[in-house]
Design an enzyme around this catalytic site. Structure first.
Site, PDB file in Angstrom:
ATOM      1  CD  GLU A  34      -3.136  -0.861   2.146  1.00 36.02           C
ATOM      2  OE1 GLU A  34      -2.860  -0.222   3.186  1.00 36.02           O
ATOM      3  OE2 GLU A  34      -4.249  -1.361   1.947  1.00 36.02           O
ATOM      4  CD  GLU A  45      -4.627  -5.961   2.409  1.00 37.89           C
ATOM      5  OE1 GLU A  45      -5.425  -5.278   3.103  1.00 37.89           O
ATOM      6  OE2 GLU A  45      -3.399  -5.848   2.487  1.00 37.89           O
TER       7      GLU A  45
END
Length: 681
Positions: A265, A337
């Site tokens: 991320e 995710e």
């Protein structure tokens, strides 16, 4: 390398651990959403070698019947390598390596795949000056992995990845789990949760775990340590070093199919990520690279665009359209995710919330599979895990898992388990107790199963057969159940079919909307019923109470009978509980001591007489151990959501040991035997 420091006689090696966070060592420098435990939490080895030894063997399989091995030798430059290709104890090929590369083709071997994880061993012996100096064995599988356009191919066949993320954390012991515990997690992911892939968020994980993935056929997406933050140049150099170490350590594992070479991320940094990609590709050109991002239209230097898609809120589509996520339409898109922190769910939450968590996982997986633009969905996450005050609940636990931290299943775990073909899975998301619902109205209940169909019985009377699921892209989509009447109005009341159908429609509408909120069309139908069949409001109330609410009756018993291949299999029976008991399960009662300690996880649940979980049973437990074992946790604990666990650990001796779990329901005991490591097969 400690050779120069070794003296004749007794030597002592001291290891100093600096567990402080350092801003120039990944993943540190800012904040991360999980705990990074300090200390030595994996096995440590002292390796004795001759001056000439085989430092590394890198085995690749360019095709499903060919092999290439590249050798790195330390010491003498004048050497010979003798090789044996082994299938268990059988020698398939043997010979002498010319130079530092071995190439074999047209081999009679079987491919490695998730459904058939066949492993082989390459045994290599280094000979220098006429003496055998070293032997090294590498276990591997014949398999290929490649991207073609927007798709991923395993062994030449298009594959869809469906799985969960994993943190290597347990209660009480953090990351310091034994070989057995590591391997058990792989087994749970594959056989209990039905995954074909796991992502090792957000760091490379134990060799024991990865080796078990090799053995059972669980694919792996592994990545370098990090969480959102990118540091200075020294930090980046360490991340590149981490990429090198990751690839060198894990590149012989057939289960590993994707290298994660971005910091999870993080923002784009092309110069930095060119270095990590180049490092991975130079050391292993056979696997695609990827990197997990939450950015849309991010720079893509990798082979696969991995995206954390948290767009699903329960009522909207499960995934974002590809063209909104990336401009690279010709590259594979992977959901790395989903769900997780968007819908944290405790084991003791309401029926509706636990059911909703499962349905959200189902929706994401279904929609990713349906649009033909994703190569898979790896959702967040396998288990609940410890964190710090900024991310967890008040108890500093992230309740993102489809299982609790002791590996006990929530409803979402049964959804995942139902996606496999082997074994029989059937789970009903509700206890069918009207006291758990507003106004006693159950609404829609969901069945998570891989059965072909489900026969539903009420008080031993069959009311319907269910098989249809709105999750059309899934092999075994969740099945809705809201018709609690079935054909009972015909068989019990003697109503003709037309009359029974319209009354049932109105009664089921009352279940869905409530009498006070019935849409106009159902009010008109009720008026028609009263006129056409001369029924009073009192008659309608009687039918509702008898066939829908169950109020004032002697209680209802529901049976959901799974049907596989036209035969009855597993079933679920739900009724008002009259007796409770503890279910205490462990994967083994034999532990081994001597090559490090051994551990096993004991999972505990409170069940009723029909073996249904009772999530309101927050019972206190007293844990006692004796003999050759110890309890890695506390002597007193309270079950949460009717579930908990104990970690049993060896303590340096062999012999018998007893675990006693005492509660208001009585005492459950498990006898363990601790053996010498040399006795392990």
């Amino acid at each position: 390398e400690v050779t120069d420091y070794i003296k004749k006689g007794e030597n002592e090696i001291l290891v100093k651990v600096d567990g402080r966070e350092s801003s120039n060592i990944p993943p540190f420098g800012f904040v991360i959403d999980y705990l990074t435990y300090t200390g030595i939490y994996r096995d440590v080895f002292l390796i004795k070698k001759n001056k000439s030894y085989i430092e590394d063997v890198f085995v690749t399989t360019p095709t499903l019947s060919s092999l290439k091995a590249e050798y790195t030798v330390d010491g003498d430059k004048d050497y010979t390598i003798l090789y044996q290709l082994m299938d268990g104890g059988k020698v398939l090929e043997k010979g002498e390596v010319q130079g530092s590369t071995l190439s074999l083709s047209s081999l009679s071997v079987s491919p490695w795949s998730p459904s058939s994880p066949k492993l082989y061993t390459l045994r290599s012996t280094l000979v220098a000056n006429g003496k055998e100096m070293d032997t090294k064995e590498v276990e591997f599988g014949f398999r290929t992995i490649e991207t073609r356009g927007k798709d991923l191919y395993l062994n030449g066949e298009r594959i869809f990845l469906q799985g969960l993320n994993r943190h290597q954390a347990w209660p009480y012991i953090g990351y310091a789990a034994s070989e057995r515990m590591q391997r058990e997690d792989a087994r749970i992911l594959k056989y209990e949760l039905g995954c074909n892939i796991v992502r090792t968020s957000h760091y490379p994980q134990s060799q024991y775990f990865i080796s078990e993935c090799d053995r059972i056929g669980l694919l792996v997406f592994t990545e370098i340590p990090g969480w959102q933050h990118i540091g200075d140049e020294e930090w980046k150099e360490r991340a590149v070093d981490n990429t090198r170490d990751m690839v060198l350590q894990y590149r012989n594992h057939p289960a590993v199919i994707i290298w994660g070479v971005r910091i999870n991320e993080s923002q784009d940094d092309d110069d930095f990520y060119k270095k990590t990609n180049d490092m991975a590709r130079s050391l292993d050109p056979t696997r695609p690279t990827s990197g997990v991002r939450y950015l849309e239209n991010s720079s893509l230097l990798e082979d696969i665009y991995s995206y954390n898609d948290f767009s699903h809120s329960g009522k909207n589509p499960g995934v974002k359209e590809k063209e909104k996520v990336t401009k690279h339409k010709d590259k594979p898109l992977l959901i790395s995710e989903a769900n997780g922190h968007m819908f944290p769910t405790k084991a003791y939450d309401s029926w509706e919330r636990r059911q909703d968590q499962a349905l959200r996982h189902a929706t994401v997986l279904n929609d990713a599979k349906k649009d033909n633009n994703h190569i898979g969905a790896i959702q967040w996450c396998m288990t609940d895990y410890a964190t710090h005050r900024d991310f967890g609940s008040g108890d500093r636990i992230c309740y993102h898992g489809v299982m609790d931290s002791f590996r006990n299943p929530k409803d979402a775990a049964y959804f995942w388990g139902s996606q496999q073909e082997k074994g029989q899975v059937i789970h009903v998301s509700s206890s069918m107790d009207i006291g758990d619902y507003n106004g006693g109205i159950r609404g829609k209940v969901w069945i998570f199963t891989n059965a072909d169909s489900v026969d539903v019985y009420k008080n031993n009377k069959k009311i319907t057969t269910l098989s249809s699921s709105p999750y059309s892209a899934l092999s075994h989509g969740p099945i809705p159940f809201s018709d609690t009447i079935g054909n009972l109005l015909e068989t019990e009341e003697g109503f003709p079919k037309k009359k029974a159908d319209i009354i049932k429609e109105c009664l089921n509408a009352a279940v869905e909307y409530g009498f006070q909120n019935l849409p106009k069309k159902y009010l008109l139908k009720l008026a028609y019923i009263m006129v056409r069949y001369k029924m009073s409001f009192k008659d309608g109330v009687r039918l509702f109470e008898k066939y829908v609410s169950g109020w004032g009756g002697k209680g209802e018993e529901w049976k959901f009978q799974g049907i596989w291949n036209n035969k009855e299999g597993k079933s679920v029976t739900l009724s008002h509980s009259s007796s409770l008991h503890l279910e205490v399960k462990t994967s083994t009662t034999v532990l081994y001591e001597g090559n490090g300690y051994d551990e096993t996880l004991v999972r505990i649940r409170v069940l009723d007489e029909n073996d249904n979980l009772l999530p309101y049973a927050q019972l206190p437990l007293s844990i006692e151990v004796s003999g050759a074992i110890e309890n890695a946790g506390f002597d007193l604990m309270t079950l949460e959501g009717g579930m908990g666990g104990v970690i049993v650990k060896t303590k340096g001796v062999v012999g018998k040991g007893t675990l006693s779990i005492k509660s208001l329901l009585g005492t459950e005991e498990i006898e363990f035997e601790v053996k010498n490591h040399e006795e392990k097969q």
